[in-house]
Design a protein around this motif. Structure first.
Motif, PDB file in Angstrom:
ATOM      1  N   GLY B  78     -11.113  32.234  15.586  1.00 45.95           N
ATOM      2  CA  GLY B  78     -11.095  30.857  16.097  1.00 45.95           C
ATOM      3  C   GLY B  78     -11.357  30.700  17.576  1.00 45.95           C
ATOM      4  N   CYS B 203      -0.716  25.029  10.657  1.00 50.70           N
ATOM      5  CA  CYS B 203      -1.834  24.146  10.950  1.00 50.70           C
ATOM      6  C   CYS B 203      -2.333  23.433   9.705  1.00 50.70           C
ATOM      7  CB  CYS B 203      -2.969  24.932  11.595  1.00 50.70           C
ATOM      8  SG  CYS B 203      -3.682  26.167  10.502  1.00 50.70           S
ATOM      9  N   TYR B 278      -4.314  27.172  21.704  1.00 50.40           N
ATOM     10  CA  TYR B 278      -4.645  27.144  20.271  1.00 50.40           C
ATOM     11  C   TYR B 278      -3.368  27.342  19.456  1.00 50.40           C
ATOM     12  CZ  TYR B 278      -7.450  28.607  16.128  1.00 50.40           C
ATOM     13  OH  TYR B 278      -8.034  28.730  14.902  1.00 50.40           O
ATOM     14  N   ALA B 280      -2.443  27.538  15.922  1.00 50.81           N
ATOM     15  CA  ALA B 280      -2.581  27.686  14.471  1.00 50.81           C
ATOM     16  C   ALA B 280      -1.199  27.596  13.818  1.00 50.81           C
ATOM     17  CB  ALA B 280      -3.227  29.024  14.143  1.00 50.81           C
ATOM     18  N   ASN B 318      -1.898  20.496  24.629  1.00 50.49           N
ATOM     19  CA  ASN B 318      -2.442  20.182  23.302  1.00 50.49           C
ATOM     20  C   ASN B 318      -2.477  18.668  23.060  1.00 50.49           C
ATOM     21  OD1 ASN B 318      -2.862  22.865  22.954  1.00 50.49           O
ATOM     22  ND2 ASN B 318      -1.052  23.208  21.688  1.00 50.49           N
ATOM     23  N   GLY B 323      -3.879  21.942  16.474  1.00 52.72           N
ATOM     24  CA  GLY B 323      -4.153  22.374  15.105  1.00 52.72           C
ATOM     25  C   GLY B 323      -3.076  21.906  14.142  1.00 52.72           C
ATOM     26  N   HIS B 328      -7.703  21.201  11.843  1.00 51.08           N
ATOM     27  CA  HIS B 328      -7.876  22.647  11.891  1.00 51.08           C
ATOM     28  C   HIS B 328      -8.744  23.040  10.708  1.00 51.08           C
ATOM     29  CE1 HIS B 328      -7.200  26.930  11.987  1.00 51.08           C
ATOM     30  NE2 HIS B 328      -6.509  26.823  13.104  1.00 51.08           N
ATOM     31  N   SER B 329     -10.029  23.275  11.021  1.00 53.20           N
ATOM     32  CA  SER B 329     -10.946  23.581   9.924  1.00 53.20           C
ATOM     33  C   SER B 329     -10.982  25.082   9.643  1.00 53.20           C
ATOM     34  CB  SER B 329     -12.348  23.071  10.277  1.00 53.20           C
ATOM     35  OG  SER B 329     -12.756  23.594  11.532  1.00 53.20           O
ATOM     36  N   TYR B 332     -10.233  26.751  15.112  1.00 58.33           N
ATOM     37  CA  TYR B 332      -9.898  25.553  15.885  1.00 58.33           C
ATOM     38  C   TYR B 332     -10.367  25.600  17.339  1.00 58.33           C
ATOM     39  CZ  TYR B 332      -6.775  22.530  18.592  1.00 58.33           C
ATOM     40  OH  TYR B 332      -6.260  21.635  19.494  1.00 58.33           O
ATOM     41  N   TYR B 335     -12.355  22.816  18.893  1.00 60.91           N
ATOM     42  CA  TYR B 335     -11.737  21.494  19.090  1.00 60.91           C
ATOM     43  C   TYR B 335     -10.871  21.486  20.347  1.00 60.91           C
ATOM     44  CZ  TYR B 335     -13.370  21.441  14.350  1.00 60.91           C
ATOM     45  OH  TYR B 335     -14.164  21.566  13.250  1.00 60.91           O
TER      46      TYR B 335
END
Lengths: 137, 379
Positions: B78, B203, B278, B280, B318, B323, B328-329, B332, B335
């Motif tokens: 990610g 996430c 990040y 997650a 954030n 996320g 969160h695909s 992340y 993004y």
């Protein structure tokens, strides 16, 4: 239809001794002949100093509980109840993943730093998995 | 790398975020890329550098009709896009290309045109972790948490507050997936996923993508939007096996990438106006605050629980909802970079007033890799 099976390791030339050891009831680690570093997972050279002079040895099988999760969902194939996925710190230094057998899978029973000992779980004729359980005595 | 020589001149996410069942993964890449090119006023023929992860650069270049002179297919999870920004800045400075497009997209929810993630049974992970029942990130990423909590005196309530505070940011963001306020009790009573983490500490799983366009600072001033300069960068990797991290009290990859970026930028922590780490899972902001040197690890949980990172707090963290609440695909990092760029442009939905320096810190795998980018809007 058969129950979905637990993920199985596919053995490689560099890890054969480890899995043979498990079948023989031994937890086998490696140590560098030059710098004395004990390490895991298996490889035919020392990840600390790069020497190819390394030896396989039988570990004591003693360790402590370094950390874990109790996995509730999704359960991996071959698991039917929430189960601990733990990391064990071995007496010789390296850490390795394990489940914790013969123990309730609860935060109360799974105390960090508790003493553990190796045991060997026979999955079938071809696969024996090193596992850990609370140390006896 | 020299400071402020390269800038982001185009940035956009996919037109839709969340559940996008009518678009394959590669089209999500293209949607984000076309939006970023429109943002920068460029056509595919203006792009001569392509970087992407999971999908190959040739896949993306061909699909978009780009003939590159430089590509980067670094795919370390990610945070790959933080590494792409770093590598692209170096490539532009070295004259290997002039205008780089970085794309991410993932059909993480709908799984259209996406290969399932897997590892081989003969890899080290396949041999020494998979047989013990690791099964997706929730069963792996939180494994260090209990040790981190014991060592540094972090509480379950503090880790629940991470999710509570990020939801406060998400509530300000119309594009956030989850916007309803939550409490510590809501978090601690949500469905158990992998003890000690519950659903609201994990996430989201969504579809979407994003793209960035970078060029030299000299050219950047001729683009439609305010340039966002790359002030400092860092990267590292540790291990694909969470069980083999050097320690669970910190992340070695974070401790290399983060401080490298700060040194390169020549800034101190008190200069940081805006921070992305990040997330997650809920423990990552705590690792990040400690590993990047913002504060001692034992203060990280209390710092967040006391409200220092919430809207109006002294270290906005954030600010898109993360996320945990924004989206969160699967990877992340893109993004997080998009939100840093929005904050530096001054157009974020939850804009931090007068923000001039943004630190954007990413993770790849389960602490396997890390990349840190420090942006500024002042040259």
């Amino acid at each position: 239809m058969a129950e979905p099976a637990r993920a199985r390791p596919k053995i490689t030339p560099e890890t054969q001794h480890y899995w043979d050891g498990a079948k023989a009831g031994e937890l086998r680690l490696q140590r560098c002949d030059s710098c004395d570093h004990a390490y895991f997972p298996p490889r035919p050279f020392c990840p600390k100093c790069g020497s190819r002079g390394v030896s396989v040895f039988k570990a004591s099988g003693k360790g402590t509980l370094y950390s874990y999760v109790i996995n509730h969902r999704p359960l991996a194939p071959g698991f039917t109840e929430p189960y601990a996925i733990a990391v064990v710190e071995l007496e010789e230094g390296p850490r390795m993943m394990s489940n914790i057998l013969d123990c309730p899978q609860t935060p109360e029973a799974l105390e960090l730093d508790m003493k553990l000992e190796v045991t060997f779980q026979t999955i079938d004729d071809n696969l024996t998995l090193p596992q850990f359980r609370p140390a006896k005595g | 790398m020299r400071r402020n020589q390269v800038a982001v001149v185009g940035a956009a996410e996919t037109t839709k975020l969340g559940v996008i069942p009518d678009m394959s993964q590669i089209q999500l890449h293209a949607d984000a890329a076309l939006n970023a090119m429109a943002d920068a006023g460029l056509k595919p023929s203006d792009i001569d550098g392509v970087a992407t992860a999971v999908e190959s650069p040739q896949q993306i270049a061909h699909y978009l009709g780009i003939t590159p002179t430089w590509v980067d297919g670094t795919s370390v999870g990610g945070c790959s896009f933080m590494l792409h920004v770093r590598h692209a800045a170096a490539a532009i400075e070295a004259g290997l290309c002039k205008t780089v497009l970085i794309t991410h997209a993932e059909s993480g929810k709908s799984m259209i045109g996406k290969q399932p993630r897997s590892f081989q049974a003969d890899s080290l992970q396949g041999q020494f972790e998979a047989p013990y029942g690791i099964y997706g990130p929730p069963s792996q990423f939180p494994i260090p948490v209990l040790r981190f909590m014991k060592t540094w005196g972090i509480t379950h309530e503090q880790l629940a507050m991470v999710a509570v505070v990020q939801r406060e940011w998400a509530a300000k963001n119309p594009r956030a997936t989850m916007k309803d306020p939550i409490t510590v009790a809501d978090v601690l009573n949500s469905r158990m996923i992998a003890y000690p983490f519950r659903l609201l500490q994990c996430c989201l799983v969504t579809d979407g993508g994003g793209a960035l366009i970078m060029t030299s600072a000299d050219r950047a001033k001729d683009f439609p939007h305010k340039p966002v300069y790359v002030l400092g960068t860092g990267e590292s990797v540790e291990t694909p096996m969470v069980s083999q991290m050097e320690s669970f009290n910190s992340s070695r990859a974070f401790k290399v990438a983060g401080p490298t970026a700060f040194r390169e930028a020549g800034i101190s922590h008190s200069d940081v106006d805006h921070l992305m780490i990040y997330d997650a899972f809920a423990h990552l902001p705590l690792f990040g605050l400690g590993d990047l040197g913002f504060m001692p690890y034992e203060e990280t949980g209390k710092f967040i629980a006391d409200g220092n990172t919430r809207p109006g707090g002294k270290l906005p963290l954030n600010t898109n909802g993360g996320g945990l609440s924004y989206m969160h695909s699967g990877m992340y990092g893109m993004y997080a970079l998009q939100e840093s760029v929005r904050q530096m442009r001054g157009i974020a939905p939850a804009q931090v007033p007068n923000a001039k320096i943004s630190v954007c810190h990413g993770v790849g795998g389960m602490f396997a890799a890390s990349g840190t980018i420090i942006f500024t809007n002042e040259k």
